[in-house]
Enzyme design. Structure first.
Site, PDB file in Angstrom:
ATOM      1  N   ALA A   1      44.709  -8.083  73.568  1.00  0.00           N
ATOM      2  CA  ALA A   1      45.163  -6.959  72.758  1.00  0.00           C
ATOM      3  C   ALA A   1      46.141  -6.120  73.579  1.00  0.00           C
ATOM      4  O   ALA A   1      46.100  -6.122  74.805  1.00  0.00           O
ATOM      5  CB  ALA A   1      43.982  -6.110  72.329  1.00  0.00           C
TER       6      ALA A   1
ATOM      7  N   GLY B   1      41.915 -11.656  71.753  1.00  0.00           N
ATOM      8  CA  GLY B   1      42.553 -11.918  70.467  1.00  0.00           C
ATOM      9  C   GLY B   1      43.449 -13.147  70.521  1.00  0.00           C
ATOM     10  O   GLY B   1      43.656 -13.823  69.509  1.00  0.00           O
TER      11      GLY B   1
ATOM     12  N   GLU C   1      41.283 -16.024  69.881  1.00  0.00           N
ATOM     13  CA  GLU C   1      40.867 -15.976  68.472  1.00  0.00           C
ATOM     14  C   GLU C   1      41.984 -16.510  67.560  1.00  0.00           C
ATOM     15  O   GLU C   1      41.724 -17.246  66.608  1.00  0.00           O
ATOM     16  CB  GLU C   1      40.454 -14.542  68.098  1.00  0.00           C
ATOM     17  CG  GLU C   1      39.145 -14.150  68.797  1.00  0.00           C
ATOM     18  CD  GLU C   1      38.728 -12.706  68.597  1.00  0.00           C
ATOM     19  OE1 GLU C   1      39.596 -11.818  68.769  1.00  0.00           O
ATOM     20  OE2 GLU C   1      37.544 -12.462  68.294  1.00  0.00           O
TER      21      GLU C   1
ATOM     22  N   GLU D   1      36.468  -9.649  76.309  1.00  0.00           N
ATOM     23  CA  GLU D   1      36.247  -8.306  75.747  1.00  0.00           C
ATOM     24  C   GLU D   1      35.116  -7.536  76.431  1.00  0.00           C
ATOM     25  O   GLU D   1      35.173  -6.316  76.562  1.00  0.00           O
ATOM     26  CB  GLU D   1      35.948  -8.404  74.246  1.00  0.00           C
ATOM     27  CG  GLU D   1      37.167  -8.702  73.380  1.00  0.00           C
ATOM     28  CD  GLU D   1      37.527 -10.179  73.302  1.00  0.00           C
ATOM     29  OE1 GLU D   1      36.927 -10.995  74.026  1.00  0.00           O
ATOM     30  OE2 GLU D   1      38.419 -10.507  72.508  1.00  0.00           O
TER      31      GLU D   1
END
Ligand code: NAI
Length: 702
Positions: free
Chosen positions: A68, A109, A112, A132
């Protein structure tokens, strides 16, 4: 939308009908709101475009998506921007086959997004993971539901809970990627044309039957290592939702993710994350100061610290010469180094080959001529000023110009040592912590005459040898130990007033430190502590303030700590578990009686506040004196040198969480009720508290 949007998703059509979607947000293609919006829109457009036969998703430059965008942390998104979960689903729902060409790091992310693709091809430099938890949160865009579907539950949990990235080779073993290719884009394009889309969310084949106790057992297994890191346990709970229908599980993940954003843990972990990056850029060193190249190192003294320091260089591939006073002393010291490596090999954590290579980089010498060409010399001889001055005088005479001359002293004046040379600008303190091959911290002690170049060289060397270098100025105890003195002092007063060592240690352990002050005393050696106090007494004279005599009495009983299997506690043969001892209890009670103190019940709250608030108080003094430049430096010193729980962010961040005004009020209270000598609040604490501010705000306003 009024906010201006930069282009971060680019597309290119190949002659074979494959559209290559390139994420381009330098330097590491971090995902911010622009990327979420454009990725979503691009996938929708591709879905509707009959000319597109297949899709490759890749990153520009060296990263796929490194995570992120931290620059957008805590900032509101423009309204209507799709979530990353929507983006992941837009990829997966695309009617054309989408293959991720994971060219570099795919973190958080980024992974992901890759898991939203129907297949994944890694480049040799790919590294994949969901880190994270390292900022106190959990994967929040389907990662907890997707990684288990490619890697299996146990492997996915191991990755999510550790937060570690795995290299491409491991990702292939785990089934996260289909193949590793030198040109992942080309291979991904071929795969996009050859295979039909495959939706991971519909594939439970790697999950299988889950035993009832599986997730509880997993959490029990991680309880010791990750004590207090709540987000890591919540991540396991989120993965456990995999038994629910996918959409419900993803919603549950989202709820936990949101909950994690505002926790003290997330604030602390973010603070440490940013502090780690800021510490290396110390305000006292001009930005463009060049560091000297370190290709050869030398260590003087191969005792407890010297041997460990030499190992750090060897581990980093830097040849290091170790100088001792005699061949016998060398043999002894290097034998311990070899034994340390052998123990790591026997635990399966180092190959024999790596051990041989590292030992081959360490050579023992007894003459100074052999170290004349070293780029840095770290002195780790006895803690005695006369000996150190003699050593530095000799170093000055033999070492090449430009060499950094460092001292590992823990209590002596670095400026005085520097003045034993004609080049004090080349002298700096490098205060390693014991065991020096294990503990991450080096306090880089900048003397009055240390040059920018010398300071910079020491700072830049730290990460190269696997350490966190935190800079501070010269004073008695530097930052860490000066704060520790205050903490230990209150712990000793508390046992005079009514607590027992096990009470104090339990509260401190429960707060999150690896052990309390008395267990630590036994580990470090009650005799070592005694000698340090004697030295200090000689140097500074008596303080005319309240001082506890109990530790000295423990020493005089011959209870030296773990090494004699009795100290503040008893230790069974081969055990490090402290057992309270009746003789020690009696000695403490007698000490109270001799002082005329009526022993009372000391609450856990008082133990915590009396031991830890003085850290904050002393920290405030160090900041006011400029010994520590920023609160974050103090925080890192305590996290990496003393095991202060990372999830509390270090003493100064923790002070900001509980409120400097509250800390002030409690210190004033204890100064009145118990200890007027040492608990007087620092002027800077009064100032910050008086403004209703935090130490962070104070630092930012300077
Ligand atoms: P140590 O007593 O284990 O080792 C000192 C070594 O230096 C001995 O092997 C000795 O033979 C050698 N030595 C003495 N004079 C010498 C000379 N003139 N030339 C070459 N070698 C000489 O001591 P330790 O614990 O390793 O401490 C070394 C330094 O590190 C001290 O300044 C100490 O304050 C500091 N330090 C120690 C820590 C600890 O936990 N032990 C932690 C942080 C710093």
């Amino acid at each position: 939308m009024t906010t201006e949007m930069k282009t971060v998703v680019e597309t290119r059509d190949r002659p074979d009908g494959v559209r290559v979607v390139t994420l381009n947000n330098p330097p590491v293609n971090a995902i911010g709101w622009e990327m979420r919006q454009q990725l979503h829109d691009t996938m929708r457009a591709i879905d509707a475009d009959p000319a597109v036969k297949g899709v490759v998703l890749t990153g520009a430059g060296r990263a796929f998506i490194a995570g992120a965008d931290i620059r957008q942390f805590g900032q509101p998104n423009p309204p209507g921007v799709p979530s990353l979960t929507d983006g992941v689903h837009a990829i997966e729902d695309c009617g054309k086959t989408v293959v991720a060409a994971v060219n570099g790091p795919a973190a958080g992310g980024g992974l992901e997004v890759a898991l939203g693709c129907h297949y994944r091809i890694a480049g040799p430099k790919a590294r994949l993971g969901l880190p994270e938890v390292n900022i106190g949160t959990i994967p929040g865009a389907t990662g907890t539901q997707r990684l288990p579907r490619v890697a299996g539950l146990k492997n996915a949990l191991d990755m999510i809970v550790s937060g570690d990235l795995v290299p491409a080779t491991r990702a292939l073993e785990l089934g996260i990627v289909e193949a590793i290719e030198d040109d992942p884009v080309e291979a991904a394009a071929a795969m996009a044309l050859a295979r039909p889309p495959k939706k991971l969310r519909e594939d439970d084949s790697k999950i299988g039957d889950i035993p009832d106790s599986f997730f509880d057992d997993y959490k029990n297994g991680m309880a010791r290592r990750w004590r207090g890191f709540e987000a890591r346990f919540k991540a396991v709970d989120a993965v456990a939702k995999i038994v629910l229908p996918y959409a419900e599980a993803v919603e549950a993940e989202r709820v936990v993710f949101r909950e994690c954003q505002g926790t003290p843990e997330a604030r602390a972990m973010r603070h440490v994350f940013f502090s780690d990056r800021q510490a290396a850029r110390h305000p006292s060193i001009p930005k463009d100061t060049p560091a000297a190249t370190i290709e050869k190192a030398a260590v003087i003294g191969c005792g407890t610290m010297g041997g460990g320091i030499a190992m750090n260089f060897a581990n980093a591939g830097i040849p290091v010469k170790v100088l001792e006073t005699s061949p016998e002393a060398l043999e002894k010291g290097l034998g311990i180094v070899a034994g340390n490596y052998a123990a790591t090999v026997s635990r399966g954590r180092l190959s024999q080959e790596a051990m041989d290579r590292r030992l081959g980089l360490i050579s023992g010498v007894t003459g100074y001529d052999d170290i004349a060409d070293a780029d840095i010399v770290i002195e780790a001889v006895f803690e005695n000023m006369d000996i150190k001055k003699q050593v530095f005088g000799t170093l000055d005479a033999v070492c090449k110009e430009g060499a950094v001359l460092a001292t590992n002293t823990s209590t002596l004046d670095v400026d005085e040592i520097a003045d034993a040379t004609a080049r004090p600008e080349a002298v700096v303190g490098t205060h390693f912590f014991s065991p020096a091959n294990v503990m991450r911290l080096i306090e880089i002690v900048r003397g009055a005459k240390t040059s920018d170049a010398t300071a910079q060289t020491a700072m830049k060397l730290s990460p190269r040898i696997g350490k966190v270098g935190v800079m501070c100025g010269v004073c008695d105890g530097f930052v860490g130990n000066r704060m520790l003195y205050q903490y230990s002092r209150q712990a000793n007063f508390l046992i005079e007033e009514g607590a027992l060592p096990q009470d104090v240690d339990r509260v401190i352990y429960d707060f999150g430190l690896p052990m309390g002050p008395f267990a630590m005393g036994d580990l470090a050696g009650v005799d070592v502590g005694y000698l340090v106090r004697q030295e200090r007494l000689k140097k500074f004279g008596p303080t005319n303030k309240r001082e506890s005599k109990i530790a000295d009495a423990i020493y005089h009983l011959g209870r030296y700590g773990q090494k004699t299997r009795k100290g503040w506690y008893d230790y069974a043969e081969g055990s490090r578990t402290p057992q309270p001892n009746a003789e020690v209890t009696a000695l403490i009670e007698q000490a109270s009686a001799d002082l005329g103190i009526a022993r009372r019940a000391v609450s856990d709250e008082e133990v915590l506040e009396r031991c830890l608030y003085p850290l904050i108080n002393e920290g405030a003094k160090l900041l006011a004196e400029g010994i520590a430049a920023r609160p974050l430096d103090i925080d890192l010193i305590w996290i990496y040198g003393y095991g202060f729980p990372r999830y509390r962010g270090g003493p100064m961040h923790w002070a900001d969480e509980i409120g400097p005004a509250h800390v002030l009020e409690r210190l004033e209270h204890y100064a009145r009720t118990s200890d007027p000598d040492w608990l007087e609040p620092a002027p800077l604490l009064r100032e910050v508290a008086g403004q209703g501010a935090t130490f962070r705000e104070w630092a930012e306003a300077r």
